[in-house]
Write a protein that holds these residues in place. Structure first.
Motif, PDB file in Angstrom:
ATOM      1  N   ASN A 117     -29.764 -18.847  -4.841  1.00 50.01           N
ATOM      2  CA  ASN A 117     -30.461 -18.365  -3.646  1.00 50.01           C
ATOM      3  C   ASN A 117     -29.478 -17.630  -2.746  1.00 50.01           C
ATOM      4  O   ASN A 117     -28.454 -18.196  -2.355  1.00 50.01           O
ATOM      5  CB  ASN A 117     -31.085 -19.547  -2.887  1.00 50.01           C
ATOM      6  CG  ASN A 117     -32.117 -19.083  -1.865  1.00 50.01           C
ATOM      7  OD1 ASN A 117     -31.851 -18.208  -1.066  1.00 50.01           O
ATOM      8  ND2 ASN A 117     -33.294 -19.686  -1.914  1.00 50.01           N
ATOM      9  N   ARG A 174     -29.692 -16.822   0.329  1.00 51.78           N
ATOM     10  CA  ARG A 174     -29.741 -17.144   1.757  1.00 51.78           C
ATOM     11  C   ARG A 174     -29.511 -18.635   1.982  1.00 51.78           C
ATOM     12  O   ARG A 174     -30.069 -19.461   1.272  1.00 51.78           O
ATOM     13  CB  ARG A 174     -31.092 -16.738   2.360  1.00 51.78           C
ATOM     14  CG  ARG A 174     -31.368 -15.260   2.286  1.00 51.78           C
ATOM     15  CD  ARG A 174     -32.667 -14.921   2.988  1.00 51.78           C
ATOM     16  NE  ARG A 174     -33.813 -15.531   2.341  1.00 51.78           N
ATOM     17  CZ  ARG A 174     -35.073 -15.358   2.744  1.00 51.78           C
ATOM     18  NH1 ARG A 174     -35.332 -14.602   3.788  1.00 51.78           N
ATOM     19  NH2 ARG A 174     -36.075 -15.934   2.103  1.00 51.78           N
ATOM     20  N   THR A 183     -39.330 -20.864  -6.641  1.00 52.91           N
ATOM     21  CA  THR A 183     -39.015 -20.170  -7.891  1.00 52.91           C
ATOM     22  C   THR A 183     -37.593 -20.556  -8.298  1.00 52.91           C
ATOM     23  O   THR A 183     -36.671 -20.476  -7.481  1.00 52.91           O
ATOM     24  CB  THR A 183     -39.104 -18.651  -7.723  1.00 52.91           C
ATOM     25  OG1 THR A 183     -40.420 -18.300  -7.279  1.00 52.91           O
ATOM     26  CG2 THR A 183     -38.814 -17.947  -9.037  1.00 52.91           C
ATOM     27  N   ASP A 213     -35.841 -18.520  -4.955  1.00 55.36           N
ATOM     28  CA  ASP A 213     -36.707 -18.225  -3.810  1.00 55.36           C
ATOM     29  C   ASP A 213     -37.390 -19.523  -3.389  1.00 55.36           C
ATOM     30  O   ASP A 213     -37.925 -20.246  -4.231  1.00 55.36           O
ATOM     31  CB  ASP A 213     -37.761 -17.179  -4.179  1.00 55.36           C
ATOM     32  CG  ASP A 213     -38.603 -16.764  -2.987  1.00 55.36           C
ATOM     33  OD1 ASP A 213     -38.040 -16.623  -1.881  1.00 55.36           O
ATOM     34  OD2 ASP A 213     -39.820 -16.578  -3.153  1.00 55.36           O
ATOM     35  N   GLY A 214     -37.348 -19.813  -2.107  1.00 51.69           N
ATOM     36  CA  GLY A 214     -37.977 -21.026  -1.604  1.00 51.69           C
ATOM     37  C   GLY A 214     -36.991 -22.066  -1.127  1.00 51.69           C
ATOM     38  O   GLY A 214     -37.348 -23.227  -0.942  1.00 51.69           O
ATOM     39  N   ALA A 264     -33.358 -12.779  -7.839  1.00 55.51           N
ATOM     40  CA  ALA A 264     -33.084 -13.426  -6.563  1.00 55.51           C
ATOM     41  C   ALA A 264     -33.217 -12.442  -5.414  1.00 55.51           C
ATOM     42  O   ALA A 264     -33.833 -12.732  -4.383  1.00 55.51           O
ATOM     43  CB  ALA A 264     -31.690 -14.049  -6.574  1.00 55.51           C
ATOM     44  N   ARG A 292     -37.039 -11.355  -5.021  1.00 54.43           N
ATOM     45  CA  ARG A 292     -37.916 -12.379  -4.453  1.00 54.43           C
ATOM     46  C   ARG A 292     -37.668 -12.566  -2.962  1.00 54.43           C
ATOM     47  O   ARG A 292     -38.565 -12.893  -2.210  1.00 54.43           O
ATOM     48  CB  ARG A 292     -37.706 -13.721  -5.176  1.00 54.43           C
ATOM     49  CG  ARG A 292     -38.160 -13.734  -6.613  1.00 54.43           C
ATOM     50  CD  ARG A 292     -39.651 -13.458  -6.744  1.00 54.43           C
ATOM     51  NE  ARG A 292     -40.096 -13.447  -8.123  1.00 54.43           N
ATOM     52  CZ  ARG A 292     -40.821 -14.412  -8.687  1.00 54.43           C
ATOM     53  NH1 ARG A 292     -41.174 -15.467  -7.976  1.00 54.43           N
ATOM     54  NH2 ARG A 292     -41.191 -14.320  -9.945  1.00 54.43           N
ATOM     55  N   ASN A 293     -36.429 -12.362  -2.525  1.00 54.58           N
ATOM     56  CA  ASN A 293     -36.105 -12.618  -1.127  1.00 54.58           C
ATOM     57  C   ASN A 293     -36.308 -11.397  -0.234  1.00 54.58           C
ATOM     58  O   ASN A 293     -36.174 -11.494   0.971  1.00 54.58           O
ATOM     59  CB  ASN A 293     -34.663 -13.119  -0.995  1.00 54.58           C
ATOM     60  CG  ASN A 293     -34.557 -14.584  -1.337  1.00 54.58           C
ATOM     61  OD1 ASN A 293     -34.777 -15.433  -0.497  1.00 54.58           O
ATOM     62  ND2 ASN A 293     -34.243 -14.885  -2.598  1.00 54.58           N
ATOM     63  N   THR A 294     -36.637 -10.239  -0.822  1.00 56.72           N
ATOM     64  CA  THR A 294     -36.916  -9.067   0.007  1.00 56.72           C
ATOM     65  C   THR A 294     -38.324  -8.563  -0.194  1.00 56.72           C
ATOM     66  O   THR A 294     -38.727  -7.572   0.401  1.00 56.72           O
ATOM     67  CB  THR A 294     -35.934  -7.920  -0.325  1.00 56.72           C
ATOM     68  OG1 THR A 294     -36.077  -7.573  -1.719  1.00 56.72           O
ATOM     69  CG2 THR A 294     -34.510  -8.326  -0.032  1.00 56.72           C
ATOM     70  N   SER A 295     -39.114  -9.266  -0.999  1.00 53.45           N
ATOM     71  CA  SER A 295     -40.443  -8.770  -1.320  1.00 53.45           C
ATOM     72  C   SER A 295     -41.465  -9.058  -0.228  1.00 53.45           C
ATOM     73  O   SER A 295     -42.510  -8.419  -0.169  1.00 53.45           O
ATOM     74  CB  SER A 295     -40.933  -9.400  -2.624  1.00 53.45           C
ATOM     75  OG  SER A 295     -41.022 -10.803  -2.497  1.00 53.45           O
TER      76      SER A 295
END
Length: 411
Positions: A45, A47, A82, A116-117, A157, A160-163
């Motif tokens: 992840n 972040r 995810t 993600d998550g 990664a 998913r984090n910018t979508s």
């Protein structure tokens, strides 16, 4: 190199082979949130989870069912976790609740884990520490295996984090649409209590502020023929209306602070009004046990009311009841024919003053609460269905109109 193995108990699971990458699979699982284990790695992840923000506090309240969410709906509103794993294997171990148990394998090279998550995982873990997760709360897991290139995992990664699209409220704030609201709330020092955009600190979401103000849209709902039910059942649509027709809201500027104070006062003071009329049975002593009332859970501080400074309570009226009652007080709103138009709208004012509004609440509040209760009691005892019922909103409005007319000697 040894794998980290974490066991997950799933209520439901499916496996899908990837059409483009041979050997790659995605495992979909529906997991009781209270069974989500410790130890899922966050290596993949990008972040670091920071959950002390309004958006994540909202997710936490939904998970714990500390809000007005429909019970058991968390997994339908939340996209879940995810993960990228090196392998997923079904265990022969039997779970006490009859769930399937899976072993998730994470090779120890920094490439595997939650992609993600991560914030959601931290929220669930925090709630589990205090046993605050209901048994009907589930979370979705999407576990990908067979991805043998680090660059592909990195792309997943990052993607998913910018979508996630920029939230509409953030766009509205960027466009300056909220400026007149900020200017008005700054008068009482309330501007910092509102979260105006994604990631902003604040006790109340600007979308909830707009929903409350929408209850006084006398342009669309001038009388008892229609009611602003969407302010409760589709509050996102109120933000859409705000962005497309800001003048409709700008015209409410003279009474905005009064509306927000009235909203919080109804939620706070309803216990007094209920006790005053003796409730339903005549004793009035069971207010805290009503479905339409939310109580602070054991070990937590009292509810705060953003627009009633320094006031706390162990109980508050829930939104499905607060909103139709709040909206009924648009009865006392009139056009200010002496004021300059805002776009194609006339600004509004109270029929007399805000003191009259508060006096009418004190006189009529108990009966309005009883009207809501009786509708709920005779139509299936579904709190959310009552809050979405135009018939209920109409009954509350008519009840207030009758009480107001009696007080003025009009009937």
């Amino acid at each position: 190199m040894s794998d980290r193995v974490v066991q997950v108990a799933a209520k439901w699971s499916r496996r899908m082979q990837d059409p483009n990458f041979p050997g790659a699979e995605t495992h979909f699982m529906l997991v009781p949130a209270s069974e989500l284990p410790d130890g899922l790695p966050l290596n993949a992840n990008p972040r670091e989870p920071q959950i002390n923000r309004p958006v994540y506090r909202t997710v936490s309240r939904s998970l714990r069912q500390d809000d007005d969410s429909i019970p058991g709906s968390f997994h339908l509103k939340h996209r879940g976790l995810t993960l990228v794993a090196s392998a997923v294997k079904k265990s022969r171990e039997l779970h006490p609740a009859g769930l399937d148990v899976f072993e998730l394998h994470f090779a120890d090279d920094g490439m595997y884990g939650i992609v993600d998550g991560g914030h959601s995982y931290e929220i669930v873990q925090e709630a589990n520490k205090s046993n605050a997760i209901p048994k009907n709360a589930f979370i979705k897991l999407e576990v990908m295996t067979g991805l043998d290139t680090e660059s592909l995992v990195t792309e997943i990664a990052g993607g998913r984090n910018t979508s996630m699209q920029v939230q509409d409220k953030s766009l509205a704030d960027l466009e300056g649409k909220f400026q007149f609201l900020k200017d008005e709330l700054e008068v009482d020092g309330w501007v910092e209590r509102v979260a105006w955009h994604e990631g902003d600190d604040g006790d109340i979401d600007v979308v909830d502020v707009i929903a409350a103000i929408s209850c006084f849209d006398i342009e669309s709902h001038p009388d008892r023929s229609s009611h602003p039910v969407d302010a409760y059942r589709r509050k996102k649509s109120m933000l859409d209306r705000f962005r497309s027709d800001p003048h409709r809201y700008h015209r409410l500027t003279p009474v905005i602070r009064d509306i927000l104070q009235l909203h919080d006062w109804i939620a706070y003071d309803s216990e007094n009004r209920w006790q005053e009329i003796g409730g339903v049975s005549g004793s009035g002593g069971k207010y805290g046990h009503l479905d339409m009332v939310e109580k602070v859970k054991e070990g937590r501080s009292g509810f705060e009311f953003p627009f009633l400074p320094d006031m706390r309570s162990q109980k508050r009226l829930r939104r499905p009841a607060t909103f139709p009652i709040l909206a009924s007080f648009r009865l006392l709103l009139v056009q200010d024919k002496t004021a300059e138009s805002v776009g194609r709208y006339r600004p509004v004012m109270w029929r007399n003053d805000f003191d009259e509004v508060m006096e009418l609440w004190e006189a009529a509040g108990g009966q309005l609460l009883r009207t809501f209760y009786e509708h709920w009691d005779t139509t299936g005892r579904d709190l959310h269905a009552a809050g979405r019922s135009p018939a209920l909103w109409g009954s509350v409005y008519k009840e207030l109109a009758v009480i107001d007319a009696e007080r003025r000697g009009a009937i």
